[in-house]
Design an enzyme around this catalytic site. Structure first.
Site, PDB file in Angstrom:
ATOM      1  N   TYR A  56       0.868  -1.188   0.000  1.00  0.00           N
ATOM      2  CA  TYR A  56       0.000   0.000   0.000  1.00  0.00           C
ATOM      3  C   TYR A  56       0.899   1.230   0.000  1.00  0.00           C
ATOM      4  O   TYR A  56       1.514   1.578   1.013  1.00  0.00           O
ATOM      5  CB  TYR A  56      -0.904   0.038   1.237  1.00  0.00           C
ATOM      6  CG  TYR A  56      -1.977  -1.036   1.314  1.00  0.00           C
ATOM      7  CD1 TYR A  56      -2.432  -1.705   0.181  1.00  0.00           C
ATOM      8  CD2 TYR A  56      -2.564  -1.361   2.535  1.00  0.00           C
ATOM      9  CE1 TYR A  56      -3.423  -2.672   0.260  1.00  0.00           C
ATOM     10  CE2 TYR A  56      -3.557  -2.324   2.626  1.00  0.00           C
ATOM     11  CZ  TYR A  56      -3.975  -2.978   1.490  1.00  0.00           C
ATOM     12  OH  TYR A  56      -4.966  -3.936   1.582  1.00  0.00           O
ATOM     13  N   GLY A 209     -16.856   2.393  -0.260  1.00  0.00           N
ATOM     14  CA  GLY A 209     -17.548   3.680  -0.183  1.00  0.00           C
ATOM     15  C   GLY A 209     -18.862   3.699  -0.950  1.00  0.00           C
ATOM     16  O   GLY A 209     -19.736   4.523  -0.696  1.00  0.00           O
TER      17      GLY A 209
END
Ligand SMILES: NC(=O)c1ccc[n+]([C@@H]2O[C@H](COP(=O)([O-])OP(=O)(O)OC[C@H]3O[C@@H](n4cnc5c(N)ncnc54)[C@H](OP(=O)(O)O)[C@@H]3O)[C@@H](O)[C@H]2O)c1
Length: 330
Positions: A56, A209
């Site tokens: 990441y 989301g």
């Protein structure tokens, strides 16, 4: 906050975990100070499970967490780390390396970046098709014996791989996508983990989301994973946001938010399922933690599942090309 033991032998983790991926560019730009404040707020609220991956932001996420943990007691955080995904300097993706020598190499760098001397749960991000899972898990088990890792986890693998891995060493959890609109694990994977006494740490509970109740069409920024995610594309997003509006009616009737309903639904599926929520701001974290107070009755469950039936989402959870290589989709 309530805690649950992961697997038969794993650590006690908070009922909600914090996923830190979005703090390192995977969802477009993020604010470093706010990211650290969010990690601190999570720890202060009793969230001990922090999830990351060495890939990441190519180490950025681990260094960020390392900074946030300075001055904190090591035992206050349960660090869940994924490894194996290969990156390039232009942020591209180059497959998976989970050979035993690679496991030890990735781990050595991770310990440095996080500034710790052991990882609580270490897991390959994906199955490396050229390496038997027994070899990868065996290498992590060596690191457990040497004291650098406490527990072994898996990520996005199918039932056969889970069984093979669990025959080598105790597996405490499988990290995998699970939400109202990603229910694939219910068929074969969840029965297998339950039979073997392995927990699920669920990600994508808000479908990145999409089902948070805050998402609006056209919101994606350059470099954001959602630019390529089928569910966010024209032609699919309209149908998916219509599902969110149905959920909103249920949420409003209970005076809670859509995100809280989506998280509470996953959390209520069993004590062996721990949602990891990808908040990168304190207000989102507070909202997510508010889901702990949402009580879902049998009628609520039925209404939610009528509003969002299994397979109601338009578009896959990853682009077709990626799904083809995922062991969990076989
Ligand atoms: N094992 C794997 O293959 C894998 C894959 C992906 C992720 N993960 C892990 O799982 C974690 C969670 O997954 P995820 O981030 O993809 O999924 P998620 O929790 O479904 O979605 C996070 C997104 O939802 C938005 N959001 C809206 N309302 C929110 C609220 N109240 N609380 C929290 N977030 C809200 C966040 O918004 P903002 O944009 O406002 O921050 C963020 O963009 C990741 O951080 C990562 O550690 C694992």
């Amino acid at each position: 906050m309530r805690t649950y033991r992961l697997g038969k032998t794993g650590p006690e983790v908070s009922a909600i975990g914090l996923g830190c991926m979005g703090m390192s560019g995977m969802y477009g730009p993020s604010d470093r100070a706010e990211s650290i404040a969010t990690i601190h707020a999570a720890l202060d609220a009793g969230v001990n499970l922090l999830d990351t991956g060495d890939f990441y932001g190519m180490g950025h996420n681990e260094m960020l967490i390392g900074e946030a943990l300075k001055g904190r007691r090591r035992e206050d955080a349960i660090l869940s780390v994924k490894f194996g995904a290969l990156r390039d300097p232009a942020s591209g993706w180059n497959g998976i390396d989970a050979r035993p020598a690679a496991v030890k190499n990735f781990l050595a760098y991770t310990l440095q970046r996080l500034g710790v001397d052991y990882i609580d749960i270490y897991r390959p991000a994906r199955l490396d098709p050229s390496v038997p899972i027994e070899d990868t898990v065996g290498a992590i088990a060596d690191m457990v014996k040497a004291g650098y890792v406490r527990h072994i986890g898996l990520s996005e693998v199918g039932a056969d791989t889970i069984r093979r891995a669990a025959a080598v060493a105790p597996i405490v959890d499988l990290q995998i996508e699970y939400s109202l609109i990603s229910r694939g694990i219910e068929e074969k994977i969840l029965p297998a983990t339950r039979e073997l006494g392995i927990s699920i740490t669920a990600y994508g509970v808000l479908s990145r989301g999409l089902i948070s109740g805050h998402w609006q069409k056209g919101q994606v920024a350059a470099g954001d994973f959602r630019t390529h995610s089928p569910r966010f594309q024209e032609g699919n997003i309209e149908q998916n946001l219509a599902l969110v509006e149905k959920l909103r009616e249920i949420a409003q009737a209970k005076s809670v938010s859509v995100a809280q309903i989506a998280i509470a639904w996953v959390a209520a599926k069993g004590e062996d399922i721990v949602p990891i929520i990808g908040a990168r701001r304190r207000d989102r974290l507070t909202e997510a933690l508010g889901s702990r107070a949402v009580d879902l009755s049998a009628e609520d469950f039925a209404a939610i599942e009528r509003a969002v039936p299994k397979d109601a989402a338009a578009g896959g959870r990853y682009p077709e090309q990626m799904l083809k290589h995922m062991d969990s989709e076989k």
